[in-house]
Design an enzyme around this catalytic site. Structure first.
Site, PDB file in Angstrom:
ATOM      1  N   HIS A  81       0.823  -1.205   0.000  1.00 58.56           N
ATOM      2  CA  HIS A  81       0.000   0.000   0.000  1.00 58.56           C
ATOM      3  C   HIS A  81       0.859   1.257   0.000  1.00 58.56           C
ATOM      4  O   HIS A  81       0.509   2.260  -0.632  1.00 58.56           O
ATOM      5  CB  HIS A  81      -0.923  -0.001   1.228  1.00 58.56           C
ATOM      6  N   ARG A 105       5.019 -11.368  -3.660  1.00 62.40           N
ATOM      7  CA  ARG A 105       5.204  -9.961  -4.005  1.00 62.40           C
ATOM      8  C   ARG A 105       4.889  -9.015  -2.852  1.00 62.40           C
ATOM      9  O   ARG A 105       5.151  -7.812  -2.955  1.00 62.40           O
ATOM     10  CB  ARG A 105       4.340  -9.607  -5.213  1.00 62.40           C
ATOM     11  N   CYS A 142      -0.068  -4.281 -18.086  1.00 58.06           N
ATOM     12  CA  CYS A 142      -0.831  -3.472 -17.136  1.00 58.06           C
ATOM     13  C   CYS A 142      -0.277  -3.607 -15.720  1.00 58.06           C
ATOM     14  O   CYS A 142      -0.877  -3.125 -14.771  1.00 58.06           O
ATOM     15  CB  CYS A 142      -2.313  -3.838 -17.157  1.00 58.06           C
TER      16      CYS A 142
END
Length: 596
Positions: free
Chosen positions: A183, A486, A523
Site C-alpha cells: 500500500h 510480491r 498493465c
C-alpha cells in the site's frame, strides 16, 4: 554510504530525514477491575470513532486511498473481532489489552494465509493502534509535524498516514518493509511521491540526516557530495518540466505509436486520468463492486458503475478485468474456504469457473453497458435480465434490442467506446477457450486474457489462436516466475520485473502476438518504470497501462528512443544475468545512445 531498496517511480528528493514515532507500548496483561460491560461500552465508542475517522480521511483523500481506508474502516467494525474482544473482556482483560489481543490474533491469521491477506495484516495493526490510542485518550502515532520539508523514514506506513500526507512537507518516503505492490508503494506512486521501500538499514537513519533519495536507482545516499546534490536537483527540475509539458499521444522517436493507458480501481479516477493524458484504460479493476459485499452485485448495479466509467472514455478503449478474487481475497459468495497457499489456489478464472453465474452476470452487465453508451439501447430505462446467457432477450424498458447483433457490427458510429474484457490468472488454452467462448456468447465483442502465470507465455501461440489480445500482469508474473511473494519485504529484491527470466517470458508473448497480428499490453507496475517501458516495447508490447501519475515520465522516455533502439535495449536486458545487471546494462546503453 548508499542504502539499497526498491524504488517507486522515477523521482528524486533531497533533504533531511525525519522518523515516524514509535508505536504505542503494548498494553499490560494485568487483570481489570472494571466490569466487562463498562469496558465494552468504551471499546464500542472507540471502534465507531476510528471507523468514522478512517472514512472521513478516505473521503478527503479520494481515489485509491479512499478504497484502502474504507476497507480499514470495515476492519474496525468487523463483528468477528468485536465478539473476540467481548470474550477476552470476560476473562478480566482490560479494554486496551482485549483490543490488542483480538486484533493481533486476527493479524496472525492473515499472515498465515499469505498473499493479499498477509498485506492486510499491517492495516490491522494500524487500526488496533488507533483504537488503543482512543481508549487511552492520546494521539495515535502518525506522520510527524515539521515547519520545513523532510523525507519521512518509517518501518512501514499505514494507509491512513500515506493517504493524507502534506506534500508541501513530505517530499520523499523511505521504509524498511514493503514491496513494490504494498500500500505504501501504491499510494506513493498515485501521489507522485518519490519513495524507496524495503530499504535495509533504514531504521538506522537518524533524524536530520541529509540524504539524496533516487527512486530510479532505488538508492538512498546518506553522504552526498556537492556534485551529488547538484545532479539530484537537476533531475528534479527536469522531471518537473516533463510533467508540465503539453499532452501528446504515446509514441517512440520514430513515430511508432505506443498508446499509454491508465490503471483504475473505480470510475472515480477517470477524470484525473484523462487530465493526465490517459489515452484509454488498460486495466479497470472491478473488485470494488464485490469485495465488501455479502452477495454478488446485481446486473443492474454493475451496469450503472460500468456505464459511469465508459462515458468518461468515449472515443477511447477501456479494458475491463473481470472479478479477480478467490481464496486470497475471500468472498462468502464465491470462495471463502481457507487454503494452505492461496496464491496458488482457487483464484481468478479458476474461482469464476467454479461459480459461473457470477461471471455470466458480469459479462452480461458489461455488454449492456457498452450497448447503452454506444447508443444501441436507451440509457434511462431499467435493465430486465430474463436470461443472463441470452443478450437477445434483454429488454430496455418497453423496447427490445438485439444488443449482441448491434455490438458485433464492424461499422460502429464514430465517437463510441471500445470495451475489451479479460480474465485473470489464465494458465493455458483450455482456460482461454472457456472464457473467450463464454464472453462472446454473452455479447462481449473483444475478449482476451491476462498473462500472469508463466505457463501462458510458454503456450502463447495457442492462446492467440482464440484470444483477441493478451495483457501481461507483471506483478504476478514476476511473483510466480521467481517464487517470491510480491507482498513480503524479505524477498522484495526478487520481486523485480527487470529479471531476465521475466523479460524472456514477456518476449515470448510479444513474439506470439506479432505472429498472430494481435495486441499485447502490459498493465502491471513494470509499465510505470519509464526505461523498463521502453524495453517492454522492444520485446513486442504494443500498449502500456499504468497509474495515471506515471504517464508523463513514460511518455517522455518513449519519445527518446526509436523502435530499433528499444529492440536493442531489450536484447541487452534479456541476456543479462540478473535484474540489477539488466537495469544497469540498459541504463548505460540508453545513456550512450543519448550522447551519440
Amino acid at each position: 554510504m548508499l542504502l539499497q531498496g526498491v524504488g517507486v517511480g522515477r523521482g528524486s528528493a533531497v533533504g533531511p530525514t525525519l522518523r515516524m514515532p514509535e508505536p504505542l507500548a503494548e498494553p499490560t496483561d494485568e487483570p481489570s477491575d472494571a466490569s466487562p460491560s463498562a469496558e465494552f461500552a468504551r471499546i464500542h465508542e472507540a471502534l465507531a470513532h476510528v471507523a468514522a475517522d478512517l472514512e472521513a480521511r478516505g473521503a478527503a483523500a479520494g481515489g485509491e486511498a479512499q478504497d484502502v481506508l474504507n476497507a480499514q474502516a470495515l476492519m474496525a467494525q468487523d463483528p468477528t473481532i468485536a465478539d473476540d474482544i467481548q470474550v477476552r473482556l470476560g476473562d478480566r482483560k482490560s479494554a486496551d489489552r482485549a483490543v490488542y489481543e483480538a486484533f493481533a490474533g486476527f493479524r496472525d491469521l492473515l499472515l498465515q494465509m499469505g498473499g493479499y491477506m498477509a498485506e492486510r495484516a499491517t492495516d490491522l495493526d494500524d487500526v488496533s493502534q488507533r483504537i488503543i490510542a482512543r481508549l487511552r485518550g492520546v494521539q495515535a502515532p502518525g506522520v510527524p509535524e515539521s515547519e520545513t520539508p523532510f523525507i519521512l523514514v518509517a518501518h512501514d506506513l499505514a494507509p491512513a498516514d500515506t493517504a493524507l500526507l502534506d506534500l508541501t512537507k513530505v517530499i520523499g518516503l523511505i521504509t524498511r518493509e514493503g514491496g513494490p505492490t504494498s500500500h505504501t508503494a501504491i499510494l506513493a506512486r498515485s501521489k507522485s511521491i518519490p519513495a524507496i521501500v524495503g530499504v535495509g538499514g533504514a531504521e538506522e537513519l537518524a533524524d536530520g540526516t541529509f540524504v539524496v533519495l533516487d527512486a530510479g536507482s532505488g538508492t538512498v545516499n546518506t553522504q552526498p557530495t556537492d556534485d551529488d546534490l547538484a545532479e539530484a536537483r537537476a533531475a528534479i527540475a527536469a522531471r518537473a518540466a516533463v510533467a508540465a509539458a503539453p499532452l501528446s499521444a504515446g509514441a517512440l522517436a520514430d513515430g511508432t505509436l505506443v498508446p499509454l493507458l491508465a490503471n483504475l480501481g473505480s470510475a472515480d479516477g477517470a477524470e484525473e486520468a484523462v487530465a493526465l493524458g490517459a489515452e484509454g484504460v488498460g486495466l479497470f479493476r472491478t473488485e470494488f463492486l464485490f469485495l465488501d459485499a455479502t452477495e454478488a452485485p446485481s446486473v443492474e448495479t454493475q451496469v450503472a458503475e460500468y456505464e459511469r466509467m465508459l462515458r468518461a472514455f468515449v472515443g477511447k478503449k477501456v479494458v475491463v478485468r473481470v472479478l479477480d478474487a478467490g481464496a486470497d481475497k475471500p468472498l462468502s459468495f464465491l470462495n471463502d474456504e481457507k487454503e494452505e497457499n492461496p496464491a496458488l489456489g482457487l483464484r481468478g478464472i479458476r474461482a469464476l469457473r467454479a461459480s459461473e453465474q457470477i461471471l455470466r452476470d458480469q459479462l452480461t452487465a458489461l455488454a449492456i453497458a457498452e450497448a447503452r453508451v454506444n447508443g444501441f439501447a436507451p440509457d434511462t430505462a431499467p435493465v430486465q435480465v430474463q436470461a443472463a446467457s441470452d443478450l437477445g432477450s434483454l429488454e430496455f424498458g418497453d423496447e427490445k434490442v438485439d444488443a449482441a447483433e448491434a455490438l458485433a457490427s464492424s461499422e460502429q458510429p464514430a465517437n463510441t467506446v471500445e470495451v475489451w474484457v479479460m480474465a485473470p490468472m489464465v494458465a493455458d488454452y483450455d482456460d482461454t477457450e472457456y472464457f473467450v467462448s463464454l464472453a462472446r456468447e454473452l455479447g462481449v465483442r473483444v475478449a482476451g486474457v491476462m498473462a500472469e502465470v508463466p505457463s501462458l507465455a510458454v503456450v502463447a501461440d495457442q492462446v492467440f489462436d482464440i484470444a483477441d489480445f493478451v495483457s501481461i500482469g507483471t506483478n504476478d508474473l514476476t511473483q510466480y516466475t521467481l517464487a517470491a511473494d510480491r507482498l513480503l519485504g524479505s524477498v522484495a529484491n526478487l520481486q523485480d520485473p527487470w529479471h531476465p527470466a521475466v523479460l524472456r517470458l514477456v518476449g515470448m508473448i510479444g513474439r506470439a502476438g506479432r505472429d498472430a497480428s494481435k495486441p499485447v499490453g502490459v498493465c502491471g507496475e513494470a509499465a510505470a518504470d519509464p526505461l523498463l517501458a521502453v524495453v517492454l516495447v522492444g520485446l513486442g508490447v504494443t500498449t502500456l497501462s499504468m497509474t495515471p501519475a506515471a504517464l508523463a515520465d513514460v511518455r517522455a522516455e518513449l519519445s527518446r528512443h526509436t523502435l530499433a533502439e528499444a529492440q536493442e535495449l531489450a536484447r541487452v536486458a534479456v541476456t543479462a544475468t540478473s535484474a540489477a545487471a539488466a537495469r544497469q546494462a540498459v541504463t548505460r546503453l540508453s545513456a550512450a545512445n543519448a550522447v551519440g
